[in-house]
Structure formats: structure tokens, C-alpha cells
Design an enzyme around this catalytic site. Structure first.
Site, PDB file in Angstrom:
ATOM      1  N   ALA A  42     -59.639  20.817 -12.569  1.00  8.28           N
ATOM      2  CA  ALA A  42     -58.589  21.325 -13.009  1.00  8.28           C
ATOM      3  C   ALA A  42     -58.051  22.136 -12.712  1.00  8.28           C
ATOM      4  O   ALA A  42     -58.256  23.340 -12.402  1.00  8.28           O
ATOM      5  CB  ALA A  42     -58.681  20.841 -14.219  1.00  8.28           C
ATOM      6  N   GLY A  64     -63.285  18.579 -12.875  1.00  4.62           N
ATOM      7  CA  GLY A  64     -62.686  17.273 -13.091  1.00  4.62           C
ATOM      8  C   GLY A  64     -62.232  16.409 -11.643  1.00  4.62           C
ATOM      9  O   GLY A  64     -62.159  15.061 -12.046  1.00  4.62           O
ATOM     10  N   GLU A  82     -65.720  14.402 -11.783  1.00  9.08           N
ATOM     11  CA  GLU A  82     -65.151  13.366 -13.275  1.00  9.08           C
ATOM     12  C   GLU A  82     -64.355  12.823 -12.634  1.00  9.08           C
ATOM     13  O   GLU A  82     -64.191  10.993 -13.453  1.00  9.08           O
ATOM     14  CB  GLU A  82     -64.962  14.252 -14.453  1.00  9.08           C
ATOM     15  CG  GLU A  82     -66.153  14.951 -15.130  1.00  9.08           C
ATOM     16  CD  GLU A  82     -65.688  15.992 -16.233  1.00  9.08           C
ATOM     17  OE1 GLU A  82     -63.960  16.763 -15.730  1.00  9.08           O
ATOM     18  OE2 GLU A  82     -65.751  16.447 -17.762  1.00  9.08           O
ATOM     19  N   GLU A  96     -67.562  24.601 -14.452  1.00  8.04           N
ATOM     20  CA  GLU A  96     -66.989  24.588 -15.889  1.00  8.04           C
ATOM     21  C   GLU A  96     -66.953  25.699 -16.838  1.00  8.04           C
ATOM     22  O   GLU A  96     -67.055  26.755 -16.862  1.00  8.04           O
ATOM     23  CB  GLU A  96     -66.907  23.902 -16.727  1.00  8.04           C
ATOM     24  CG  GLU A  96     -65.787  22.463 -16.570  1.00  8.04           C
ATOM     25  CD  GLU A  96     -66.616  21.024 -15.380  1.00  8.04           C
ATOM     26  OE1 GLU A  96     -67.262  21.396 -14.785  1.00  8.04           O
ATOM     27  OE2 GLU A  96     -65.891  20.656 -15.485  1.00  8.04           O
TER      28      GLU A  96
HETATM   29  N1  CO8 Z   1     -57.399  25.738 -10.145  1.00 10.34           N
HETATM   30  C1  CO8 Z   1     -56.862  26.012  -9.171  1.00 10.34           C
HETATM   31  N2  CO8 Z   1     -56.042  26.783  -7.862  1.00 10.34           N
HETATM   32  C2  CO8 Z   1     -57.302  26.997  -8.011  1.00 10.34           C
HETATM   33  C3  CO8 Z   1     -58.534  25.980  -8.080  1.00 10.34           C
HETATM   34  C4  CO8 Z   1     -58.845  25.387  -9.574  1.00 10.34           C
HETATM   35  N3  CO8 Z   1     -59.490  24.341  -9.782  1.00 10.34           N
HETATM   36  N4  CO8 Z   1     -59.703  26.001  -7.042  1.00 10.34           N
HETATM   37  C5  CO8 Z   1     -58.714  26.892  -6.074  1.00 10.34           C
HETATM   38  N5  CO8 Z   1     -58.204  27.485  -6.329  1.00 10.34           N
HETATM   39  C6  CO8 Z   1     -56.981  27.878  -5.642  1.00 10.34           C
HETATM   40  C7  CO8 Z   1     -57.534  28.906  -5.454  1.00 10.34           C
HETATM   41  O1  CO8 Z   1     -56.327  29.596  -6.566  1.00 10.34           O
HETATM   42  C8  CO8 Z   1     -56.546  29.132  -4.035  1.00 10.34           C
HETATM   43  O2  CO8 Z   1     -55.319  29.500  -4.497  1.00 10.34           O
HETATM   44  P1  CO8 Z   1     -54.696  30.994  -3.676  1.00 10.34           P
HETATM   45  O3  CO8 Z   1     -54.848  30.529  -1.968  1.00 10.34           O
HETATM   46  O4  CO8 Z   1     -53.269  31.164  -4.136  1.00 10.34           O
HETATM   47  O5  CO8 Z   1     -55.238  32.351  -3.995  1.00 10.34           O
HETATM   48  C9  CO8 Z   1     -56.759  28.475  -3.390  1.00 10.34           C
HETATM   49  O6  CO8 Z   1     -56.967  27.750  -4.456  1.00 10.34           O
HETATM   50  C10 CO8 Z   1     -57.865  28.147  -1.985  1.00 10.34           C
HETATM   51  O7  CO8 Z   1     -59.451  28.685  -2.955  1.00 10.34           O
HETATM   52  P2  CO8 Z   1     -60.340  29.681  -2.709  1.00 10.34           P
HETATM   53  O8  CO8 Z   1     -59.393  30.831  -2.127  1.00 10.34           O
HETATM   54  O9  CO8 Z   1     -60.965  30.774  -3.368  1.00 10.34           O
HETATM   55  O10 CO8 Z   1     -61.137  29.225  -1.744  1.00 10.34           O
HETATM   56  P3  CO8 Z   1     -63.007  29.518  -1.317  1.00 10.34           P
HETATM   57  O11 CO8 Z   1     -63.021  28.686  -0.279  1.00 10.34           O
HETATM   58  O12 CO8 Z   1     -63.093  30.830  -1.102  1.00 10.34           O
HETATM   59  O13 CO8 Z   1     -63.437  28.845  -2.611  1.00 10.34           O
HETATM   60  C11 CO8 Z   1     -63.979  26.989  -4.287  1.00 10.34           C
HETATM   61  C12 CO8 Z   1     -63.305  27.312  -3.081  1.00 10.34           C
HETATM   62  C13 CO8 Z   1     -65.528  27.414  -4.304  1.00 10.34           C
HETATM   63  C14 CO8 Z   1     -63.545  25.661  -4.415  1.00 10.34           C
HETATM   64  C15 CO8 Z   1     -63.200  28.221  -5.203  1.00 10.34           C
HETATM   65  O14 CO8 Z   1     -61.629  27.764  -5.313  1.00 10.34           O
HETATM   66  C16 CO8 Z   1     -63.336  27.729  -6.570  1.00 10.34           C
HETATM   67  O15 CO8 Z   1     -64.483  28.243  -7.567  1.00 10.34           O
HETATM   68  N6  CO8 Z   1     -62.917  26.756  -7.409  1.00 10.34           N
HETATM   69  C17 CO8 Z   1     -62.854  26.280  -9.016  1.00 10.34           C
HETATM   70  C18 CO8 Z   1     -63.237  25.722  -9.007  1.00 10.34           C
HETATM   71  C19 CO8 Z   1     -63.901  24.772 -10.329  1.00 10.34           C
HETATM   72  O16 CO8 Z   1     -64.387  26.061 -11.405  1.00 10.34           O
HETATM   73  N7  CO8 Z   1     -63.633  24.088 -10.760  1.00 10.34           N
HETATM   74  C20 CO8 Z   1     -63.848  24.069 -12.091  1.00 10.34           C
HETATM   75  C21 CO8 Z   1     -61.827  24.331 -13.002  1.00 10.34           C
HETATM   76  S1  CO8 Z   1     -61.786  23.496 -14.434  1.00 10.34           S
HETATM   77  C22 CO8 Z   1     -62.028  22.065 -14.768  1.00 10.34           C
HETATM   78  O17 CO8 Z   1     -61.813  21.152 -14.113  1.00 10.34           O
HETATM   79  C23 CO8 Z   1     -62.505  21.519 -16.164  1.00 10.34           C
HETATM   80  C24 CO8 Z   1     -61.783  20.005 -16.182  1.00 10.34           C
HETATM   81  C25 CO8 Z   1     -61.754  19.021 -17.071  1.00 10.34           C
HETATM   82  C26 CO8 Z   1     -61.227  17.335 -16.937  1.00 10.34           C
HETATM   83  C27 CO8 Z   1     -60.553  17.406 -15.599  1.00 10.34           C
HETATM   84  C28 CO8 Z   1     -59.152  17.622 -15.957  1.00 10.34           C
HETATM   85  C29 CO8 Z   1     -57.781  16.835 -14.692  1.00 10.34           C
END
Ligand code: CO8
Length: 258
Positions: free
Chosen positions: A66, A109, A112, A132
């Protein structure tokens, strides 16, 4: 316009392709994208020219979950009033085959969404997880339920408590993905699978989907009754007559979906 572009829709014969397209945020799923995705799925489900649907992202990410930026300041009451995850029940109600073609990050998500699809073709690079917990929350769109069914209680708890992803190989062994291929083969392989299914009689495809999910959800007796009556019902279809006649006449069948 940006919202319009966040989901690219195309068609290859009877197969529709939905591509998540927010590469700058690893295809993270904001509300607008999820709503658009679900609306498209329902439109395609009702379109008789579409017989299978492939959902994909890009090589770096299927979807990294998400959109955290959009969620960060939400209150519980905002969540409750909007009750936005009910849209995920509409994905479950899609009757046509849904095939996920996934590479790279398949998180939160995104995992999921992958698990809401019927079949999954994964690249060797796929990393599938529910991180999460690291954000102070937990999965909200099926992750605890579907991961546990696939991996068993202990492994699911380990992944959900640590936020560690699994690789494509483990997902394959657990039956979470059907095939593992090199990244450049993910979409072609998913399309080939979709075309094969699209060449089958659509009513049988649809009733098989329902029967198989009943095997997960209902007592055996209910599932067996459904299966038996679905089998009988197919004898009312032209495709049953065509399929059996074509076999006896030693020619390929021409199915019409009736
Ligand atoms: N939301 C918003 N922005 C994101 C997300 C995200 N989930 N994941 C990555 N981004 C953005 C980063 O902020 C970054 O933006 P910017 O360039 O502006 O800084 C860009 O994408 C690239 O990401 P990274 O620089 O972090 O890339 P890395 O290669 O260093 O890392 C990772 C990749 C490991 C995937 C890292 O980005 C990360 O940990 N992302 C978050 C993953 C996460 O926690 N996902 C779970 C989110 S909560 C959720 O899904 C709840 C589900 C609820 C039901 C479903 C509803 C749709």
C-alpha cells in the site's frame, strides 16, 4: 491524468493485461489505483470477449505494498468510515481466471494482490513478504489468512512477525506460485498460460474456479454437491456437445462459451 496512467490496460486476443504503473514508488498501491484496478477487473469480467486476465508490474516490483505516504496520517475512524479494504472482496468475486505475473518486490498489499489471483508466474527475482509489522501494523487485505493457508502456521508467523520476505523457490514449494522463470519470461509465460486457459470452454473454466475455492471454504459435502451439479449443468451447454463430438470426430473443438 497521473491516476489514469497508474494502470495500463491492453488486450492480446482474449487475454486482458493490467499493468501497475507507478514505477517511481515501486508500484505502491494508492486508493485510486486499487479502485481503478477493481473497476477494470469488473468491467473485464463482464466483457464476453475477455477470457482471462493477467495482472503485472515491472521488473523491479510487482508492487511494494500500500502507499505508505497516503496512509501515514489516517485515523482509525477515517479507515472505518471509508472501509476501503472491502474492495478486495470484489476481487475475490471475479469469475474469470486471474493470473499474476510478478518480479522483484511483491510486498504487503502487493503480496495480497498476488495471493488474490488464481495463478502466479514469478521471476527468479521475486521477493514475497508482508513487512507491515515494521510499520507498526499488520496485513489488512488477506495476508495473514492466505499466507497461513499456503505456508502453515509456524512459517507464516515467522514471516509476519519478522517482516522477512521469501524467495520465489520457497513460494513455489509452498504452492504460492505456479512457475518460476527468468525475469524477461514472466509476462510471456503468463500470457501463454492465459491463452491456454482462454482456449478452454469458458463455462467449465468458471465453474471449476468456483468449485476449487469451495474446496478451501466449505465442508467437503457442500463442495462435492456443488461439483456434481456443476458437472450436470455443463451438459446443458453447446460446448459440452461440441467438445465430446469433436473428440469422437477426431478434430479440434470450437468452443463458444455457451
Ligand atoms: N509506499 C510508498 N512509497 C514507497 C513504497 C510504499 N509501499 N515502497 C517504496 N516506495 C518509494 C520509496 O519511498 C522511494 O521513493 P523516493 O524515491 O521518493 O524516496 C521509492 O519508492 C523507491 O524505494 P526505495 O528507495 O526505498 O528502494 P529500495 O530499493 O532502497 O528499497 C524496498 C525497496 C525494500 C521495497 C523499500 O522501498 C520498502 O521497504 N518499501 C516499503 C515496503 C512496505 O513496507 N510495504 C508494506 C506497505 S503497508 C501495506 O501494504 C498494507 C496493506 C494493506 C492492504 C492493501 C491496500 C492496498
Amino acid at each position: 491524468m497521473a491516476e489514469e496512467m497508474s494502470l495500463l490496460v491492453s488486450q492480446d486476443g482474449p487475454v486482458a493485461i493490467l499493468r501497475l504503473n507507478r514505477p517511481e514508488v515501486l508500484n505502491s498501491l494508492n486508493r485510486a489505483l486499487v479502485e481503478r484496478l477493481v473497476a477494470e477487473l469488473e468491467r473485464l469480467d463482464a466483457d464476453p470477449a475477455v477470457l482471462a486476465i493477467v495482472i503485472t508490474g515491472d521488473e523491479r516490483a510487482f508492487a511494494a505494498g500500500a502507499d505508505i505516504g497516503e496512509m501515514a496520517d489516517e485515523s482509525a475512524i477515517d479507515m472505518l468510515i471509508r472501509d476501503q479494504f472491502t474492495v478486495w472482496d470484489r476481487i475475490r468475486a471475479i469469475r474469470k481466471p486471474l493470473i499474476a505475473a510478478v518480479s522483484g518486490y511483491v510486498l504487503g498489499g502487493g503480496a495480497e494482490l498476488m495471493m488474490s489471483c488464481d495463478l502466479v508466474v514469478a521471476s527468479e527475482s521475486a521477493r514475497i513478504g508482508q513487512p507491515e509489522i515494521r510499520l507498526g501494523v499488520m496485513p489488512g487485505a488477506g495476508g495473514t489468512q492466505r499466507l497461513t493457508r499456503a505456508l502453515g502456521t509456524r512459517r507464516a508467523l515467522e514471516l509476519l512477525w519478522t517482516g522477512e520476505p521469501i524467495d520465489a523457490e520457497e513460494a513455489y514449494r509452498a504452492g504460492l506460485v505456479n512457475r518460476i522463470v527468468p525475469a524477461e519470461r514472466v509476462l510471456p509465460e503468463a500470457l501463454a498460460l492465459a491463452r491456454t486457459i482462454a482456449s478452454m470452454p469458458p463455462l467449465a473454466v468458471r465453474l471449476i474456479k468456483r468449485a476449487v475455492y469451495l474446496a478451501e471454504e466449505a465442508p467437503l459435502d457442500v463442495g462435492l454437491q456443488f461439483e456434481r451439479h456443476a458437472f450436470y449443468l455443463l451438459f446443458a451447454s453447446d460446448d459440452q456437445k461440441e467438445g465430446m463430438r469433436a473428440f469422437l470426430e477426431k478434430r479440434p473443438p470450437q468452443f463458444r462459451g455457451r
